[in-house]
Motif scaffolding. Sequence first.
Motif, PDB file in Angstrom:
ATOM      1  N   ARG A  97       1.130  -1.086   0.087  1.00  0.00           N
ATOM      2  CA  ARG A  97       0.333   0.151   0.071  1.00  0.00           C
ATOM      3  C   ARG A  97       1.215   0.945  -0.158  1.00  0.00           C
ATOM      4  O   ARG A  97       1.667   1.862   0.949  1.00  0.00           O
ATOM      5  N   PHE A  98       0.705   1.680  -0.999  1.00  0.00           N
ATOM      6  CA  PHE A  98       1.463   3.132  -1.456  1.00  0.00           C
ATOM      7  C   PHE A  98       0.637   4.533  -0.804  1.00  0.00           C
ATOM      8  O   PHE A  98      -0.381   4.221  -1.380  1.00  0.00           O
ATOM      9  N   PHE A  99       1.252   5.704  -0.531  1.00  0.00           N
ATOM     10  CA  PHE A  99       0.419   6.508  -0.020  1.00  0.00           C
ATOM     11  C   PHE A  99       1.154   7.949  -0.617  1.00  0.00           C
ATOM     12  O   PHE A  99       1.966   7.962  -0.609  1.00  0.00           O
ATOM     13  N   VAL A 100       0.314   8.509  -0.827  1.00  0.00           N
ATOM     14  CA  VAL A 100       0.921  10.703  -1.065  1.00  0.00           C
ATOM     15  C   VAL A 100      -0.213  10.784  -0.383  1.00  0.00           C
ATOM     16  O   VAL A 100      -1.126  11.018  -0.307  1.00  0.00           O
ATOM     17  N   LYS A 101       0.692  11.320   0.951  1.00  0.00           N
ATOM     18  CA  LYS A 101      -0.440  12.187   1.607  1.00  0.00           C
ATOM     19  C   LYS A 101      -0.156  13.897   2.250  1.00  0.00           C
ATOM     20  O   LYS A 101       1.630  13.813   1.722  1.00  0.00           O
ATOM     21  N   GLY A 142      -6.762   3.949 -13.462  1.00  0.00           N
ATOM     22  CA  GLY A 142      -6.119   3.194 -14.806  1.00  0.00           C
ATOM     23  C   GLY A 142      -5.372   1.843 -14.184  1.00  0.00           C
ATOM     24  O   GLY A 142      -5.425   0.528 -14.800  1.00  0.00           O
ATOM     25  N   ILE A 143      -4.151   2.908 -14.534  1.00  0.00           N
ATOM     26  CA  ILE A 143      -2.636   1.728 -14.322  1.00  0.00           C
ATOM     27  C   ILE A 143      -2.389   1.209 -12.791  1.00  0.00           C
ATOM     28  O   ILE A 143      -2.722   0.021 -13.411  1.00  0.00           O
ATOM     29  N   VAL A 144      -3.424   1.983 -11.750  1.00  0.00           N
ATOM     30  CA  VAL A 144      -3.334   0.971 -10.699  1.00  0.00           C
ATOM     31  C   VAL A 144      -4.090  -0.668 -11.202  1.00  0.00           C
ATOM     32  O   VAL A 144      -4.438  -1.691 -10.619  1.00  0.00           O
ATOM     33  N   GLU A 145      -5.884   0.059 -11.517  1.00  0.00           N
ATOM     34  CA  GLU A 145      -6.523  -1.218 -11.338  1.00  0.00           C
ATOM     35  C   GLU A 145      -6.322  -2.261 -12.377  1.00  0.00           C
ATOM     36  O   GLU A 145      -6.026  -3.486 -12.391  1.00  0.00           O
ATOM     37  N   LEU A 146      -5.759  -1.957 -13.854  1.00  0.00           N
ATOM     38  CA  LEU A 146      -4.501  -2.965 -14.851  1.00  0.00           C
ATOM     39  C   LEU A 146      -3.691  -3.567 -14.243  1.00  0.00           C
ATOM     40  O   LEU A 146      -3.065  -4.798 -14.391  1.00  0.00           O
ATOM     41  N   MET A 147      -2.969  -3.253 -12.653  1.00  0.00           N
ATOM     42  CA  MET A 147      -2.234  -3.947 -11.967  1.00  0.00           C
ATOM     43  C   MET A 147      -2.499  -4.878 -11.362  1.00  0.00           C
ATOM     44  O   MET A 147      -2.360  -5.164 -10.198  1.00  0.00           O
ATOM     45  N   GLY A 148      -4.032  -4.837 -11.432  1.00  0.00           N
ATOM     46  CA  GLY A 148      -4.713  -5.621 -10.189  1.00  0.00           C
ATOM     47  C   GLY A 148      -4.502  -5.727  -8.600  1.00  0.00           C
ATOM     48  O   GLY A 148      -5.279  -5.875  -7.851  1.00  0.00           O
ATOM     49  N   GLY A 149      -5.044  -4.201  -9.077  1.00  0.00           N
ATOM     50  CA  GLY A 149      -4.994  -3.144  -7.020  1.00  0.00           C
ATOM     51  C   GLY A 149      -6.218  -2.231  -7.147  1.00  0.00           C
ATOM     52  O   GLY A 149      -7.174  -2.099  -8.291  1.00  0.00           O
ATOM     53  N   LYS A 150      -6.411  -1.111  -6.720  1.00  0.00           N
ATOM     54  CA  LYS A 150      -7.254  -0.379  -6.088  1.00  0.00           C
ATOM     55  C   LYS A 150      -6.634   1.063  -5.367  1.00  0.00           C
ATOM     56  O   LYS A 150      -5.735   1.160  -5.326  1.00  0.00           O
ATOM     57  N   ILE A 151      -6.874   2.262  -5.666  1.00  0.00           N
ATOM     58  CA  ILE A 151      -6.747   2.738  -5.049  1.00  0.00           C
ATOM     59  C   ILE A 151      -7.867   4.414  -4.353  1.00  0.00           C
ATOM     60  O   ILE A 151      -9.635   4.275  -4.865  1.00  0.00           O
ATOM     61  N   SER A 152      -7.382   4.756  -3.474  1.00  0.00           N
ATOM     62  CA  SER A 152      -8.958   5.225  -3.097  1.00  0.00           C
ATOM     63  C   SER A 152      -8.368   7.141  -2.085  1.00  0.00           C
ATOM     64  O   SER A 152      -6.722   6.944  -2.362  1.00  0.00           O
ATOM     65  N   VAL A 153      -9.292   7.907  -1.626  1.00  0.00           N
ATOM     66  CA  VAL A 153      -8.174   9.125  -1.194  1.00  0.00           C
ATOM     67  C   VAL A 153      -9.408   8.845   0.090  1.00  0.00           C
ATOM     68  O   VAL A 153     -10.127   8.474   0.361  1.00  0.00           O
ATOM     69  N   LYS A 154      -8.920   9.440   1.086  1.00  0.00           N
ATOM     70  CA  LYS A 154      -9.118  10.205   1.951  1.00  0.00           C
ATOM     71  C   LYS A 154      -8.608  12.239   2.096  1.00  0.00           C
ATOM     72  O   LYS A 154      -8.247  12.215   2.009  1.00  0.00           O
ATOM     73  N   SER A 155     -10.061  12.008   2.886  1.00  0.00           N
ATOM     74  CA  SER A 155      -9.763  14.149   2.631  1.00  0.00           C
ATOM     75  C   SER A 155     -10.117  14.981   3.607  1.00  0.00           C
ATOM     76  O   SER A 155     -11.039  14.328   4.098  1.00  0.00           O
ATOM     77  N   LYS A 156      -9.935  15.929   3.808  1.00  0.00           N
ATOM     78  CA  LYS A 156     -10.580  16.840   4.999  1.00  0.00           C
ATOM     79  C   LYS A 156     -10.838  18.319   4.347  1.00  0.00           C
ATOM     80  O   LYS A 156      -8.731  18.402   4.666  1.00  0.00           O
ATOM     81  N   PRO A 157     -11.464  19.519   4.185  1.00  0.00           N
ATOM     82  CA  PRO A 157     -11.015  20.622   3.501  1.00  0.00           C
ATOM     83  C   PRO A 157     -10.586  20.529   4.469  1.00  0.00           C
ATOM     84  O   PRO A 157     -10.887  21.329   5.760  1.00  0.00           O
ATOM     85  N   GLY A 158      -9.311  21.398   3.922  1.00  0.00           N
ATOM     86  CA  GLY A 158      -8.606  22.934   4.965  1.00  0.00           C
ATOM     87  C   GLY A 158      -7.588  21.341   5.766  1.00  0.00           C
ATOM     88  O   GLY A 158      -6.599  21.668   6.460  1.00  0.00           O
ATOM     89  N   LYS A 159      -7.627  20.353   5.926  1.00  0.00           N
ATOM     90  CA  LYS A 159      -6.739  19.874   6.589  1.00  0.00           C
ATOM     91  C   LYS A 159      -5.565  18.907   5.490  1.00  0.00           C
ATOM     92  O   LYS A 159      -5.063  18.436   5.990  1.00  0.00           O
ATOM     93  N   GLY A 160      -6.151  18.109   4.155  1.00  0.00           N
ATOM     94  CA  GLY A 160      -5.082  17.801   3.701  1.00  0.00           C
ATOM     95  C   GLY A 160      -5.708  16.323   2.649  1.00  0.00           C
ATOM     96  O   GLY A 160      -7.179  16.159   3.363  1.00  0.00           O
ATOM     97  N   SER A 161      -5.161  15.588   2.145  1.00  0.00           N
ATOM     98  CA  SER A 161      -5.264  14.512   1.768  1.00  0.00           C
ATOM     99  C   SER A 161      -4.133  13.367   1.614  1.00  0.00           C
ATOM    100  O   SER A 161      -3.434  13.877   1.933  1.00  0.00           O
ATOM    101  N   THR A 162      -5.159  12.288   1.979  1.00  0.00           N
ATOM    102  CA  THR A 162      -4.384  11.012   1.319  1.00  0.00           C
ATOM    103  C   THR A 162      -4.622  10.554   0.433  1.00  0.00           C
ATOM    104  O   THR A 162      -6.030   9.987   0.832  1.00  0.00           O
ATOM    105  N   LEU A 163      -4.097  10.436  -0.632  1.00  0.00           N
ATOM    106  CA  LEU A 163      -3.706   9.014  -1.320  1.00  0.00           C
ATOM    107  C   LEU A 163      -3.651   7.951  -2.297  1.00  0.00           C
ATOM    108  O   LEU A 163      -1.823   7.819  -1.358  1.00  0.00           O
ATOM    109  N   TRP A 164      -3.892   6.428  -1.400  1.00  0.00           N
ATOM    110  CA  TRP A 164      -3.017   5.670  -1.290  1.00  0.00           C
ATOM    111  C   TRP A 164      -3.370   4.869  -2.619  1.00  0.00           C
ATOM    112  O   TRP A 164      -4.545   4.420  -3.389  1.00  0.00           O
ATOM    113  N   PHE A 165      -2.949   3.730  -3.016  1.00  0.00           N
ATOM    114  CA  PHE A 165      -3.182   2.436  -4.277  1.00  0.00           C
ATOM    115  C   PHE A 165      -2.293   1.745  -3.442  1.00  0.00           C
ATOM    116  O   PHE A 165      -0.884   1.513  -3.054  1.00  0.00           O
ATOM    117  N   GLU A 166      -3.266   0.217  -3.415  1.00  0.00           N
ATOM    118  CA  GLU A 166      -2.472  -1.255  -3.161  1.00  0.00           C
ATOM    119  C   GLU A 166      -2.401  -2.441  -4.079  1.00  0.00           C
ATOM    120  O   GLU A 166      -3.646  -2.082  -5.309  1.00  0.00           O
TER     121      GLU A 166
END
Length: 170
Positions: A97-101, A142-166
Amino acid sequence: MDISKIDSRQIEPKIRLFDLNRFLDEILTGFRNEKIIRDKSHLKVELKKGLSDDQSMISSDPAKIRHIFSLLLNNAAKFTSEGFIRIGYKIHRQNIRFFVKDSGKGIAPDKLETVFERFRQEDETLSRKYGGVGLGLSIAKGIVELMGGKISVKSKPGKGSTLWFEIPMN
C-alpha cells in the motif's frame, strides 16, 4: 494517450525485481528537482519506508509505479501551499500500500468519489484557481487497476488529503 492505452488494454505490467527503498529515494529526489515543487521550497517533503533496506527487494512494475507516483505527487504539489507532502508505503496483507499524503486544501466530502472520474475536478467552476483538465487521477486509477490493485482517497477540507493505492506483491 494514456487513457486510450488503458481503455484498449495496450498497457501490460512488466514485472521485474527491484529495490523499492532505493527506487522511492530516486522518485523523491526527482520530485524535489521538479519546478512545481522547487517553487514551493518551504514545503517539507518526506519519505516513510515500510521495509528495511535489506528487505526491500520486490517484484512489480517500477515504470508503472513511477507513473502513478508522478501523477499523485504533482496533484499534491498543485493543491498544497503550506506544510508537507509525505510519500511512502507499508505492507498490507499480501499487497503493498503506497500513499501520498499532503497538508493541502483537501477535498469536500461530496467530491471524494468524483476525483477519479475523467475530466472531473473538485472545483469545476470556470474561475477555478488550479489548472489541469481532470485526467491525472483517472489515469492513475486505470494503471493501478491494470496492475490488479485499487486506489482511494481520504480527505478533510482545510486539512489535506491522503491518496493511496494498493497493488499485489508478485
